[in-house]
Design an enzyme around this catalytic site. Structure first.
Site, PDB file in Angstrom:
ATOM      1  N   CYS A 119       0.813  -1.230   0.000  1.00 41.16           N
ATOM      2  CA  CYS A 119       0.000   0.000   0.000  1.00 41.16           C
ATOM      3  C   CYS A 119       0.844   1.277   0.000  1.00 41.16           C
ATOM      4  O   CYS A 119       0.320   2.369  -0.207  1.00 41.16           O
ATOM      5  CB  CYS A 119      -0.949   0.004   1.178  1.00 41.16           C
ATOM      6  SG  CYS A 119      -2.020  -1.421   1.167  1.00 41.16           S
ATOM      7  N   HIS A 253      -3.498   7.545   2.192  1.00 41.07           N
ATOM      8  CA  HIS A 253      -3.857   6.189   1.765  1.00 41.07           C
ATOM      9  C   HIS A 253      -5.283   5.913   2.253  1.00 41.07           C
ATOM     10  O   HIS A 253      -5.604   6.106   3.420  1.00 41.07           O
ATOM     11  CB  HIS A 253      -2.870   5.192   2.371  1.00 41.07           C
ATOM     12  CG  HIS A 253      -3.219   3.767   2.110  1.00 41.07           C
ATOM     13  ND1 HIS A 253      -3.674   3.330   0.891  1.00 41.07           N
ATOM     14  CD2 HIS A 253      -3.183   2.670   2.915  1.00 41.07           C
ATOM     15  CE1 HIS A 253      -3.897   2.026   0.946  1.00 41.07           C
ATOM     16  NE2 HIS A 253      -3.614   1.608   2.169  1.00 41.07           N
ATOM     17  N   ASN A 283     -10.221  -0.099   0.170  1.00 37.89           N
ATOM     18  CA  ASN A 283      -8.760   0.009   0.134  1.00 37.89           C
ATOM     19  C   ASN A 283      -8.234  -0.666  -1.131  1.00 37.89           C
ATOM     20  O   ASN A 283      -8.284  -1.888  -1.250  1.00 37.89           O
ATOM     21  CB  ASN A 283      -8.189  -0.661   1.392  1.00 37.89           C
ATOM     22  CG  ASN A 283      -6.683  -0.589   1.465  1.00 37.89           C
ATOM     23  OD1 ASN A 283      -6.020  -0.174   0.517  1.00 37.89           O
ATOM     24  ND2 ASN A 283      -6.135  -1.005   2.588  1.00 37.89           N
TER      25      ASN A 283
HETATM   26  N1  ACO Z   1     -18.114  -7.918  10.196  1.00 37.79           N
HETATM   27  C1  ACO Z   1     -18.542  -8.098  11.458  1.00 37.79           C
HETATM   28  N2  ACO Z   1     -17.701  -8.303  12.484  1.00 37.79           N
HETATM   29  C2  ACO Z   1     -16.392  -8.327  12.216  1.00 37.79           C
HETATM   30  C3  ACO Z   1     -15.891  -8.155  10.930  1.00 37.79           C
HETATM   31  C4  ACO Z   1     -16.804  -7.936   9.895  1.00 37.79           C
HETATM   32  N3  ACO Z   1     -16.426  -7.747   8.618  1.00 37.79           N
HETATM   33  N4  ACO Z   1     -14.549  -8.222  10.986  1.00 37.79           N
HETATM   34  C5  ACO Z   1     -14.213  -8.447  12.259  1.00 37.79           C
HETATM   35  N5  ACO Z   1     -15.326  -8.509  13.015  1.00 37.79           N
HETATM   36  C6  ACO Z   1     -15.443  -8.727  14.446  1.00 37.79           C
HETATM   37  C7  ACO Z   1     -14.267  -9.492  15.020  1.00 37.79           C
HETATM   38  O1  ACO Z   1     -14.476 -10.872  14.854  1.00 37.79           O
HETATM   39  C8  ACO Z   1     -14.303  -9.072  16.463  1.00 37.79           C
HETATM   40  O2  ACO Z   1     -15.298  -9.829  17.112  1.00 37.79           O
HETATM   41  P1  ACO Z   1     -15.078 -10.366  18.621  1.00 37.79           P
HETATM   42  O3  ACO Z   1     -14.882  -9.117  19.447  1.00 37.79           O
HETATM   43  O4  ACO Z   1     -16.323 -11.104  18.893  1.00 37.79           O
HETATM   44  O5  ACO Z   1     -13.840 -11.207  18.544  1.00 37.79           O
HETATM   45  C9  ACO Z   1     -14.829  -7.641  16.408  1.00 37.79           C
HETATM   46  O6  ACO Z   1     -15.415  -7.463  15.098  1.00 37.79           O
HETATM   47  C10 ACO Z   1     -13.748  -6.605  16.611  1.00 37.79           C
HETATM   48  O7  ACO Z   1     -12.659  -6.924  15.766  1.00 37.79           O
HETATM   49  P2  ACO Z   1     -11.369  -6.019  15.730  1.00 37.79           P
HETATM   50  O8  ACO Z   1     -10.404  -6.590  14.754  1.00 37.79           O
HETATM   51  O9  ACO Z   1     -10.915  -5.753  17.113  1.00 37.79           O
HETATM   52  O10 ACO Z   1     -12.015  -4.684  15.131  1.00 37.79           O
HETATM   53  P3  ACO Z   1     -11.383  -3.258  15.052  1.00 37.79           P
HETATM   54  O11 ACO Z   1     -12.255  -2.290  15.705  1.00 37.79           O
HETATM   55  O12 ACO Z   1      -9.924  -3.252  15.403  1.00 37.79           O
HETATM   56  O13 ACO Z   1     -11.471  -2.960  13.489  1.00 37.79           O
HETATM   57  C11 ACO Z   1     -10.211  -3.055  11.445  1.00 37.79           C
HETATM   58  C12 ACO Z   1     -10.869  -3.847  12.574  1.00 37.79           C
HETATM   59  C13 ACO Z   1     -11.278  -2.263  10.715  1.00 37.79           C
HETATM   60  C14 ACO Z   1      -9.534  -4.018  10.487  1.00 37.79           C
HETATM   61  C15 ACO Z   1      -9.174  -2.081  12.051  1.00 37.79           C
HETATM   62  O14 ACO Z   1      -8.332  -2.761  12.960  1.00 37.79           O
HETATM   63  C16 ACO Z   1      -8.357  -1.427  10.995  1.00 37.79           C
HETATM   64  O15 ACO Z   1      -8.846  -0.722  10.130  1.00 37.79           O
HETATM   65  N6  ACO Z   1      -7.035  -1.592  11.040  1.00 37.79           N
HETATM   66  C17 ACO Z   1      -6.161  -1.042  10.032  1.00 37.79           C
HETATM   67  C18 ACO Z   1      -6.188  -1.913   8.854  1.00 37.79           C
HETATM   68  C19 ACO Z   1      -5.644  -1.223   7.655  1.00 37.79           C
HETATM   69  O16 ACO Z   1      -5.701  -0.028   7.535  1.00 37.79           O
HETATM   70  N7  ACO Z   1      -5.130  -2.017   6.766  1.00 37.79           N
HETATM   71  C20 ACO Z   1      -4.669  -1.538   5.557  1.00 37.79           C
HETATM   72  C21 ACO Z   1      -3.333  -0.851   5.644  1.00 37.79           C
HETATM   73  S1  ACO Z   1      -2.131  -1.687   4.845  1.00 37.79           S
HETATM   74  C22 ACO Z   1      -2.778  -2.089   3.437  1.00 37.79           C
HETATM   75  O17 ACO Z   1      -3.510  -1.323   2.890  1.00 37.79           O
HETATM   76  C23 ACO Z   1      -2.458  -3.444   2.870  1.00 37.79           C
END
Ligand code: ACO
Length: 327
Positions: A119, A253, A283
């Site tokens: 990315c 990004h 993304n």
């Molecule tokens: N739908 C419903 N529930 C979901 C989903 C979904 N699609 N995905 C995860 N969950 C659930 C999980 O299972 C978890 O459930 P649990 O508490 O019962 O175990 C709950 O939601 C919380 O999960 P977290 O991973 O803690 O959620 P968080 O609030 O951290 O958000 C996210 C996750 C959106 C991925 C966040 O961490 C994020 O955006 N991180 C950055 C990722 C990023 O930017 N990546 C790209 C950069 S690099 C690149 O582009 C390759």
């Protein structure tokens, strides 16, 4: 000597998929998610997936974006002497996407190569092109970010499959004695390896070894992304002797609206100066920054003389920023 952006272009594939539509498709295979979860955690509302049956590939999207950028720049194929494509999802191991785009553009003979920084790829490619144009003998470069991320998404892993989409964006750069890209920097920290973000598959003696899908520790990536983006923005602002508060157009990004907003707040950049195209296409990895930039330019969001800040971050970890005085 500087390099200047003289044209932008972008392309999205034909299959639009809303959160609701995607959630319905995933439910059919026993994967539970919702529009509300995706929208509230990420800001994403929709994504586009390439349709292989229509010939939509990383190369076809890259070519279309490049053609639009070349047309906007008003340059001919024979003037192009450098093509760099940032991609994590090339059509094949080799030849490079850049060589295939070169053939499609009819820019025969010019230098063409791919950059792999996930990315952060477009920022890396832009850095490389800027340095090559300033050093010479290159004078006119097409820099592209293009991805078909849908090929590497595990549709049974709801924590990643809802985040990504396919697309491409491109800029044409020309060397000039007027600024231009004022400062551009790229960084990496390889200690995280594939532990926070990776796709570990490799071809080995006729077999695919490792996991062929993208895997991510979202929370770790979130933390590292904010830190790297804020620090790199401050670094390029220092190098260019400007303040981040003076940025007129912020093109981060497009990975997660919460990351984007947090970084903008820390840099003192008001929300209405930040480009937000994430809702529409998710993304798109290396395509995200040039795609968002093209949208903003075509919407008239930036005027000549204004400061534009571009930022990318991704697996590696790799990240970087570029600060441009808009031509
Ligand atoms: N739908 C419903 N529930 C979901 C989903 C979904 N699609 N995905 C995860 N969950 C659930 C999980 O299972 C978890 O459930 P649990 O508490 O019962 O175990 C709950 O939601 C919380 O999960 P977290 O991973 O803690 O959620 P968080 O609030 O951290 O958000 C996210 C996750 C959106 C991925 C966040 O961490 C994020 O955006 N991180 C950055 C990722 C990023 O930017 N990546 C790209 C950069 S690099 C690149 O582009 C390759």
């Amino acid at each position: 000597m500087y390099s200047r952006v003289i044209g932008t272009g972008s392309a999205l594939p034909s299959m639009a998929l809303s959160n609701e539509g995607f959630a319905k498709q995933l439910a059919e295979v026993g994967v539970e998610t919702s529009d509300e979860w995706i929208r509230s955690r990420t800001g994403i509302e929709n994504r586009y997936f390439a349709d292989a049956s229509k010939g939509e590939t990383t190369t076809s999207l890259a070519t279309l974006a490049a053609q639009r950028a070349v047309e906007a720049a008003g340059v001919t194929a024979s003037e192009i002497d450098l093509i760099i494509v940032a991609t994590t999802t090339p059509d094949m191991v080799f030849p490079s996407v850049a060589c295939r785009v070169q053939a499609a553009l009819g820019a025969k003979g010019c230098a063409a190569f791919d950059v792999q920084a996930v990315c952060a790829g477009f920022i890396y490619a832009l850095n490389a092109a800027d340095a090559m144009l300033r050093a010479g003998p290159y004078r006119c470069a097409v820099v592209i970010g293009a991805e078909v991320m849908s090929r590497v998404l595990d549709m049974s892993d709801r924590s990643t499959c809802v985040l990504f989409g396919d697309g491409a964006g491109a800029v044409v750069l020309r060397s000039s004695s007027d600024p231009g890209i004022l400062a551009a920097r790229m960084y990496a920290d390889g200690q995280y390896d594939d532990k926070v973000l990776g796709l570990t598959a490799s071809l080995n003696h006729g077999r695919i070894e490792g996991d062929p899908f993208l895997r991510m520790d979202g929370r770790q990536v979130f933390r590292l992304a904010v830190e790297g983006l804020v620090n790199s923005a401050r670094e390029v602002a220092n190098l260019a002797c400007v303040h981040t508060e003076d940025v007129a157009l912020f093109v981060p990004h497009q990975a997660n609206l919460r990351i984007m907003t947090m970084v903008a707040n820390k840099l003192g950049i008001p929300d209405d100066r930040m480009v937000k195209t994430l809702a529409e296409h998710g993304n798109t990895s290396a395509a995200s920054v040039p795609l968002a930039l093209d949208r903003a330019v075509r919407a008239g969001m930036v005027k000549p003389g204004e400061l534009v800040l571009l930022q990318g971050v991704g697996a590696g970890m790799a990240w970087g920023s570029a600060l441009i005085r808009w031509a």
